[in-house]
Motif scaffolding. Structure first.
Motif, PDB file in Angstrom:
ATOM      1  N   GLU A  21      67.968 118.686 121.023  1.00  0.00           N
ATOM      2  CA  GLU A  21      68.066 118.058 122.344  1.00  0.00           C
ATOM      3  C   GLU A  21      66.695 117.552 122.803  1.00  0.00           C
ATOM      4  OE1 GLU A  21      70.747 117.440 124.349  1.00  0.00           O
ATOM      5  OE2 GLU A  21      71.946 118.077 122.636  1.00  0.00           O
ATOM      6  N   ASP A  23      64.275 116.614 120.910  1.00  0.00           N
ATOM      7  CA  ASP A  23      63.975 115.433 120.091  1.00  0.00           C
ATOM      8  C   ASP A  23      64.679 114.191 120.643  1.00  0.00           C
ATOM      9  OD1 ASP A  23      62.362 116.962 118.442  1.00  0.00           O
ATOM     10  OD2 ASP A  23      63.896 117.184 116.876  1.00  0.00           O
ATOM     11  N   LYS A  24      65.909 114.347 121.116  1.00  0.00           N
ATOM     12  CA  LYS A  24      66.632 113.221 121.714  1.00  0.00           C
ATOM     13  C   LYS A  24      65.926 112.747 122.984  1.00  0.00           C
ATOM     14  CE  LYS A  24      71.216 114.661 120.168  1.00  0.00           C
ATOM     15  NZ  LYS A  24      72.517 115.180 120.617  1.00  0.00           N
ATOM     16  N   ARG A  28      64.206 109.113 123.920  1.00  0.00           N
ATOM     17  CA  ARG A  28      64.502 108.352 125.143  1.00  0.00           C
ATOM     18  C   ARG A  28      63.226 108.043 125.914  1.00  0.00           C
ATOM     19  NH1 ARG A  28      69.508 111.412 127.974  1.00  0.00           N
ATOM     20  NH2 ARG A  28      70.887 111.395 126.170  1.00  0.00           N
TER      21      ARG A  28
END
Length: 95
Positions: A21, A23-24, A28
């Motif tokens: 999460e 890393d996401k 972004r």
């Protein structure tokens, strides 16, 4: 497997999921506009610091004596709560 080992493995698996999460969110942040990117990168840095603290607590759990294990477990749970709260706040701001 002892309850102690099962608990440690469970926390490590949750930490791995949380890393995905983070890393996401980091991806972004890189795609955000300049003003937002700075704020998002700061939040990601804070998440990573808390993640590192959680990893340290997990290492302490692994190495703890039976007598100290309950105290260290309580500290790990507090660190986990802080990391989870921070991740949720970051998710809400990254939308």
């Amino acid at each position: 497997m002892s309850d102690r080992n099962a608990y440690e493995q469970k926390l490590r698996a949750k930490l791995d999921e949380m890393q995905a999460e983070v890393d996401k969110l980091k991806a972004r942040a890189k795609g955000a506009e300049a003003d937002q990117r700075i704020e998002h990168e700061k939040e990601v840095d804070e998440l990573e610091a808390k993640r590192d603290e959680m990893r340290q607590k997990l290492d302490e759990l692994r190495d703890a004596s039976d007598d100290a294990w309950d105290d260290i477990k309580a500290g790990a749970e507090r660190a986990w709560g802080s990391l989870s709260d921070s991740l949720e706040k970051a998710r809400s701001r990254f939308k």
